[in-house]
Design a protein around this motif. Structure first.
Motif, PDB file in Angstrom:
ATOM      1  N   ASN A   1      -4.110 -30.630 -19.167  1.00  0.00           N
ATOM      2  CA  ASN A   1      -2.091 -29.986 -19.505  1.00  0.00           C
ATOM      3  C   ASN A   1      -0.816 -30.684 -19.651  1.00  0.00           C
ATOM      4  O   ASN A   1      -0.301 -31.077 -19.456  1.00  0.00           O
ATOM      5  CB  ASN A   1      -1.921 -29.409 -17.577  1.00  0.00           C
ATOM      6  CG  ASN A   1      -3.051 -28.680 -17.464  1.00  0.00           C
ATOM      7  OD1 ASN A   1      -3.576 -27.565 -17.907  1.00  0.00           O
ATOM      8  ND2 ASN A   1      -2.898 -28.847 -15.917  1.00  0.00           N
ATOM      9  N   LEU A   2      -0.866 -30.604 -21.539  1.00  0.00           N
ATOM     10  CA  LEU A   2      -0.477 -31.487 -21.894  1.00  0.00           C
ATOM     11  C   LEU A   2       1.036 -30.525 -22.096  1.00  0.00           C
ATOM     12  O   LEU A   2       1.373 -29.637 -21.897  1.00  0.00           O
ATOM     13  CB  LEU A   2      -0.378 -31.702 -23.748  1.00  0.00           C
ATOM     14  CG  LEU A   2      -1.664 -32.267 -23.529  1.00  0.00           C
ATOM     15  CD1 LEU A   2      -1.991 -32.231 -24.896  1.00  0.00           C
ATOM     16  CD2 LEU A   2      -0.747 -33.863 -23.111  1.00  0.00           C
ATOM     17  N   TYR A   3       2.396 -31.458 -21.722  1.00  0.00           N
ATOM     18  CA  TYR A   3       4.011 -30.332 -21.933  1.00  0.00           C
ATOM     19  C   TYR A   3       4.038 -31.458 -22.935  1.00  0.00           C
ATOM     20  O   TYR A   3       4.973 -32.487 -23.016  1.00  0.00           O
ATOM     21  CB  TYR A   3       4.452 -30.682 -21.239  1.00  0.00           C
ATOM     22  CG  TYR A   3       5.737 -30.467 -21.050  1.00  0.00           C
ATOM     23  CD1 TYR A   3       5.931 -28.974 -22.089  1.00  0.00           C
ATOM     24  CD2 TYR A   3       6.565 -30.159 -20.221  1.00  0.00           C
ATOM     25  CE1 TYR A   3       7.254 -28.547 -22.364  1.00  0.00           C
ATOM     26  CE2 TYR A   3       7.581 -29.618 -20.279  1.00  0.00           C
ATOM     27  CZ  TYR A   3       7.879 -28.317 -20.994  1.00  0.00           C
ATOM     28  OH  TYR A   3       9.575 -28.059 -21.928  1.00  0.00           O
ATOM     29  N   ILE A   4       4.453 -30.996 -23.902  1.00  0.00           N
ATOM     30  CA  ILE A   4       4.771 -31.540 -25.281  1.00  0.00           C
ATOM     31  C   ILE A   4       6.157 -30.431 -26.540  1.00  0.00           C
ATOM     32  O   ILE A   4       6.178 -29.402 -26.305  1.00  0.00           O
ATOM     33  CB  ILE A   4       3.497 -31.432 -26.575  1.00  0.00           C
ATOM     34  CG1 ILE A   4       1.947 -32.488 -26.381  1.00  0.00           C
ATOM     35  CG2 ILE A   4       4.235 -31.805 -28.593  1.00  0.00           C
ATOM     36  CD1 ILE A   4       2.497 -33.632 -25.842  1.00  0.00           C
ATOM     37  N   THR A   5       6.970 -31.743 -25.900  1.00  0.00           N
ATOM     38  CA  THR A   5       8.464 -30.792 -26.375  1.00  0.00           C
ATOM     39  C   THR A   5       9.215 -31.310 -27.313  1.00  0.00           C
ATOM     40  O   THR A   5       9.121 -32.595 -27.849  1.00  0.00           O
ATOM     41  CB  THR A   5       9.508 -30.102 -25.383  1.00  0.00           C
ATOM     42  OG1 THR A   5      11.158 -29.887 -25.385  1.00  0.00           O
ATOM     43  CG2 THR A   5       9.803 -31.826 -24.121  1.00  0.00           C
TER      44      THR A   5
ATOM     45  N   GLY B   1       7.253 -24.691 -21.490  1.00  0.00           N
ATOM     46  CA  GLY B   1       7.824 -25.606 -20.230  1.00  0.00           C
ATOM     47  C   GLY B   1       7.108 -25.679 -18.963  1.00  0.00           C
ATOM     48  O   GLY B   1       7.483 -26.150 -17.690  1.00  0.00           O
TER      49      GLY B   1
ATOM     50  N   LEU C   1      -0.397 -25.101 -18.913  1.00  0.00           N
ATOM     51  CA  LEU C   1      -2.216 -25.233 -19.486  1.00  0.00           C
ATOM     52  C   LEU C   1      -1.251 -26.071 -20.376  1.00  0.00           C
ATOM     53  O   LEU C   1       0.115 -26.921 -20.410  1.00  0.00           O
ATOM     54  CB  LEU C   1      -1.616 -23.839 -20.127  1.00  0.00           C
ATOM     55  CG  LEU C   1      -2.031 -22.710 -19.349  1.00  0.00           C
ATOM     56  CD1 LEU C   1      -1.681 -21.296 -20.640  1.00  0.00           C
ATOM     57  CD2 LEU C   1      -3.348 -22.325 -19.277  1.00  0.00           C
ATOM     58  N   ASP C   2      -2.523 -26.393 -21.698  1.00  0.00           N
ATOM     59  CA  ASP C   2      -0.938 -27.261 -22.523  1.00  0.00           C
ATOM     60  C   ASP C   2      -0.069 -26.477 -23.546  1.00  0.00           C
ATOM     61  O   ASP C   2      -0.759 -25.762 -23.982  1.00  0.00           O
ATOM     62  CB  ASP C   2      -2.298 -27.833 -24.145  1.00  0.00           C
ATOM     63  CG  ASP C   2      -3.561 -28.141 -23.309  1.00  0.00           C
ATOM     64  OD1 ASP C   2      -3.665 -30.129 -22.631  1.00  0.00           O
ATOM     65  OD2 ASP C   2      -4.808 -28.673 -23.916  1.00  0.00           O
ATOM     66  N   SER C   3       0.852 -27.272 -23.185  1.00  0.00           N
ATOM     67  CA  SER C   3       2.334 -26.618 -23.662  1.00  0.00           C
ATOM     68  C   SER C   3       2.298 -27.204 -24.553  1.00  0.00           C
ATOM     69  O   SER C   3       3.005 -28.447 -24.993  1.00  0.00           O
ATOM     70  CB  SER C   3       2.722 -26.042 -22.901  1.00  0.00           C
ATOM     71  OG  SER C   3       2.484 -26.569 -21.055  1.00  0.00           O
ATOM     72  N   PHE C   4       3.344 -26.257 -25.801  1.00  0.00           N
ATOM     73  CA  PHE C   4       4.361 -26.667 -26.670  1.00  0.00           C
ATOM     74  C   PHE C   4       5.198 -26.492 -26.900  1.00  0.00           C
ATOM     75  O   PHE C   4       4.974 -25.030 -26.851  1.00  0.00           O
ATOM     76  CB  PHE C   4       3.312 -26.664 -27.863  1.00  0.00           C
ATOM     77  CG  PHE C   4       2.228 -27.355 -27.808  1.00  0.00           C
ATOM     78  CD1 PHE C   4       1.734 -28.808 -28.200  1.00  0.00           C
ATOM     79  CD2 PHE C   4       0.609 -26.528 -27.505  1.00  0.00           C
ATOM     80  CE1 PHE C   4       0.573 -29.538 -28.614  1.00  0.00           C
ATOM     81  CE2 PHE C   4      -0.272 -27.631 -27.174  1.00  0.00           C
ATOM     82  CZ  PHE C   4      -0.465 -29.731 -27.699  1.00  0.00           C
ATOM     83  N   HIS C   5       6.982 -26.895 -26.689  1.00  0.00           N
ATOM     84  CA  HIS C   5       7.302 -26.549 -27.158  1.00  0.00           C
ATOM     85  C   HIS C   5       7.697 -26.457 -28.397  1.00  0.00           C
ATOM     86  O   HIS C   5       8.280 -27.807 -27.963  1.00  0.00           O
ATOM     87  CB  HIS C   5       8.371 -26.528 -25.873  1.00  0.00           C
ATOM     88  CG  HIS C   5       9.976 -26.288 -25.677  1.00  0.00           C
ATOM     89  ND1 HIS C   5      10.888 -26.612 -25.878  1.00  0.00           N
ATOM     90  CD2 HIS C   5      10.661 -25.364 -26.059  1.00  0.00           C
ATOM     91  CE1 HIS C   5      12.558 -26.594 -26.148  1.00  0.00           C
ATOM     92  NE2 HIS C   5      11.930 -25.768 -25.744  1.00  0.00           N
TER      93      HIS C   5
ATOM     94  N   CYS D   1      -4.045 -22.287 -24.484  1.00  0.00           N
ATOM     95  CA  CYS D   1      -2.931 -23.792 -24.758  1.00  0.00           C
ATOM     96  C   CYS D   1      -1.619 -22.496 -24.904  1.00  0.00           C
ATOM     97  O   CYS D   1      -2.203 -20.936 -25.135  1.00  0.00           O
ATOM     98  CB  CYS D   1      -3.028 -24.128 -26.357  1.00  0.00           C
ATOM     99  SG  CYS D   1      -4.109 -25.199 -26.280  1.00  0.00           S
TER     100      CYS D   1
END
Ligand code: TPP
Ligand code: SF4
Ligand code: MG
Lengths: 417, 281
Positions: A232-236, B68, B72-76, B55
């Motif tokens: 559950n990565l959060y990449i920003t 955010g 889940l695997d989240s990408f902003h 994702c």
């Protein structure tokens, strides 16, 4: 780790630099290239598109360079090694999102086969005028690595090295080549896979619940996982903490906003000695040092030979790594030599870095070139001769008047009073 | 103050799908984005897909913040590039299902090129576009979805440009699944999301959503609740409607429903087919 034999087309070839870079990418383990066609880089993309499928890699021609570079960052977080290929106008478009690459610490490589600019400029001819853009092109503070190959063989070797550096330091790595090297055909030896050293991705393998995506190791670089592994990565692209969460707490913001960007900068700056690769020769008794990179280095060799024939003691410093800049090396040399001579195919970029690092201790001479061609070695020899004779300390970069400039501009423009 | 202790009863059924440690969220009271997220979480649960292989990618904007809050695997990512970023994720690892959740400005204006090309390629992804007819995060500027004559801070005399009809754009670019709902149609939206999540290829769900802070205020349309009432009185469900007929004017009737549901080989299907050809020689 060694390269996978499936990725390496071992043999001795006569090929151009672009093609060699395509082979280098695959040998490095690249599994995804998103690109958009642009002269003079297309042969690299075409090569990869042709050889990729047999190794299970993908080339996708994106709708533009904004898309190319964004797709590459997505692929990187999908867990694969990845690259994009471009030249001037496309490179400019990519600048938009390079900061995101630095921020989310996605390892990826950009191959820039530089051409003459600005704008459409001279699409089919050489240039070295994107050097500062590489360093400063995207907004905000960040650091990248840039290397400058000078031959087709090096476009193979240093493409692999670029991948290795990007995996090791988790930052964008630019291969700043140019049309001349990209389109030059020479012997290229692709070694057997077991002779190719590959830097694996720094995958995390500790307990899942303890993983913090932006918690750095000793060398300031964090370990990575990939999408689809259940973290559950959060990449920003927002300034974030070690969990990857944006820093929103107003009280903490002032204090902690400093921290993430500082590390992005320091992971390159503090490791600079390990990253930087230089090539130096004839330094022991040098009075003048020629500082050059890429194709200009190859031309400078001849200029230096000519100056040495006249008995001048001249050293040859080649920047294989251009960014991070070898500050220490230049400062150390500046205290020993009379002058630096910097030929580059632009109107002054890296020369100002040399000037910055020489701290007024040595004269700095720029041999400019507007692009679409390379320097005349005689200009380099004459500039060296001038630099060794000049006794005064001149407090600005001295622009050498090349034959070409004298011929075309009759010695340069002047403003009418 | 001592935080209230959570009891069994207080645990929300969506706790597993949302990052509760990031609550409170940034959205205004009366905003429709939260409703869209609720429907999304419910749709995810309903679809019963492997969440570790799912994702979510967002661009920038109020809606861009969705990634955010979802666990889940989240990408902003950056403004406009969510679909391109997601294309890289998906093509580099075809086992992943990618959802792009973003705003109308992000997806249709600055990211418009990626939108039509991902649809043309039929990349395996679900795009959920929250259309509030405005650039909300930057303060209510005109968008390529703003209806004619509508006010926005950069169209102070009324918008003079015709807007994009998003379902028509998606349909003509090649999307295999196209639907439109409003923030009022939570149950239908949930079902659509669950359906589209299982559909291979490029799916688009437009969610017409109130921006209580800017769109309604600038145009004097009341608050979020008034907008919901407007949707209630002025939407018509027409499944299978020709997407050409889905233009939206200022406070005109909004046609909702599922308009497109068809089969087409995905990008990876075609790529692998071509690949198996090359492997032979
Ligand atoms: C390249 C770039 N240009 C402009 C912006 C400023 N910006 C942030 S959000 C946004 C518009 C968002 O509108 P929309 O996608 O409709 O999302 P909403 O806020 O309405 O949900 C803009 C223009 C930006 N972040 N990046
Ligand atoms: S500004 Fe509008 S779209 Fe943004 S959170 Fe507030 S109500 Fe929602
Ligand atoms: Mg909007």
């Amino acid at each position: 780790m060694k390269a996978n034999p499936r990725d390496v087309n071992t043999g001795t070839y006569y090929m151009d630099g672009d093609v060699a870079a395509g082979h280098g990418a695959l040998a490095a383990g690249c599994r995804f290239i998103g690109g958009y066609p642009i002269t003079p880089s297309t042969e690299a993309a075409e090569t990869f598109a042709r050889i990729a499928p047999k190794a299970g890699a993908v080339f996708i021609q994106m709708e533009d360079e904004l898309g190319s570079i964004a797709s590459v960052m997505g692929a990187s977080w999908s867990g694969v090694k990845t690259m994009t290929i471009t030249s001037g106008p496309g490179y400019s478009l990519m600048m938009e999102i390079i900061g995101l690459g630095a921020m989310i610490e996605a390892p990826f490589v950009i191959l820039n086969i530089q051409r003459g600019g600005p704008s459409t400029g001279v699409p089919t001819k050489t240039g070295q005028a994107d050097m500062m853009q590489s360093r400063w092109g995207s907004h905000g503070d960040y650091e990248i690595i840039a290397i400058s190959p000078d031959s087709p063989q090096e476009l193979f070797d240093y493409t692999i090295k670029a991948f290795n550096l990007s995996e090791k330091y988790r930052c964008p790595v630019m291969i700043m080549s140019d049309e001349c090297v990209g389109h030059m055909s020479e012997k290229v030896v692709i070694p057997p896979a077991e002779e190719i050293e590959i830097e694996p991705r720094r995958f995390y393998n500790g307990p899942k619940e303890k993983y913090l995506p932006f918690k750095p190791d000793q060398d300031l670089v964090p370990k990575m996982v990939k999408a689809g592994d259940g973290y559950n990565l959060y990449i920003t692209g927002l300034v974030h903490d070690e969990r990857g969460y944006p820093i929103t707490n107003q009280k903490e913001k002032g204090k902690r906003q400093q921290f993430p960007t500082r590390r992005l900068v320091d992971k390159i700056r503090l490791n600079a000695d390990k990253i930087i690769e230089l090539n130096e020769e004839g330094m022991d008794d040098a009075e003048v040092v020629v500082v050059s990179y890429g194709i200009s280095y190859r031309v400078a060799i001849r200029g230096i030979e000519k100056a040495r024939e006249k008995g001048i003691k001249v050293g040859n410093l080649r920047l294989i790594t251009v960014w991070p800049f070898p500050d220490k090396k230049i400062t150390e040399l500046a205290s020993k030599v009379k002058a630096f001579v910097v030929p580059e195919i632009n109107y002054g970029q890296i020369v100002f870095e040399v000037e910055r690092c020489s701290h007024g201790q040595a004269n700095v001479v720029l041999i400019p070139h507007g692009g679409a061609g390379v320097h005349n070695p005689d200009d380099i020899a004459e500039a060296i001769e001038y630099a060794v004779k000049e006794k005064k300390k001149i407090r600005k970069v001295i622009e050498w008047k090349t034959r070409l400039e004298k011929f075309v501009f009759e010695g340069g423009y002047k403003l009418n009073k | 103050m001592e935080p209230l202790r959570k009891t069994e009863k207080d645990i929300h059924p969506m706790d597993d799908l949302l990052r509760m440690d990031r609550i409170p969220h940034i959205w205004c009271p009366g905003c429709g984005i939260g409703t869209a997220v609720t429907a999304f979480a419910a749709g995810l649960a309903k679809a019963e897909i492997d969440l570790t292989k799912t994702c979510i990618v967002s661009g920038i904007g109020c809606t861009g913040r969705v990634a955010g809050y979802v666990k889940l695997d989240s990408f902003h990512t950056t403004h406009g590039r969510a679909i391109a970023f997601a294309t890289g994720i998906q093509v580099a690892n075809p086992d992943l299902k990618v959802i792009v959740f973003s705003g109308d400005g992000d997806l249709i204006s600055i990211g418009g090129n990626h939108f039509i090309h991902a649809a043309r390629r039929n990349i395996n992804m679900l795009v959920i576009c929250v259309n509030n007819f405005i650039y909300a995060m930057t303060g209510g500027q005109v968008a390529p979805t703003t209806p004619l004559a509508t006010y926005a801070t950069t169209s102070p005399f009324g918008c003079v440009e015709p807007p994009f009809n998003i379902p028509y754009l998606a349909d003509s670019s090649g999307a295999v699944y196209v639907a439109r709902w409003t923030a009022l149609h939570v149950r239908r939206l949930t079902n659509s999301i669950a359906e589209a999540l299982k559909k291979p290829g490029f799916s688009v769900i437009e969610v017409i959503s109130p921006c209580a802070m800017y769109y309604s205020r600038i145009n004097r349309l009341g608050d979020g609740l008034d907008m919901m009432k407007f949707y209630h009185d002025n939407t018509e469900i027409r499944h299978g409607e020709d997407t050409k007929n889905l233009d939206i004017g200022f406070q005109t009737k909004i046609i909702v429903g599922k308009f497109v549901d068809r089969e087409r080989p995905t990008y990876m299907d075609s790529y692998n087919k071509w690949l198996s050809g090359t492997k032979k020689d």
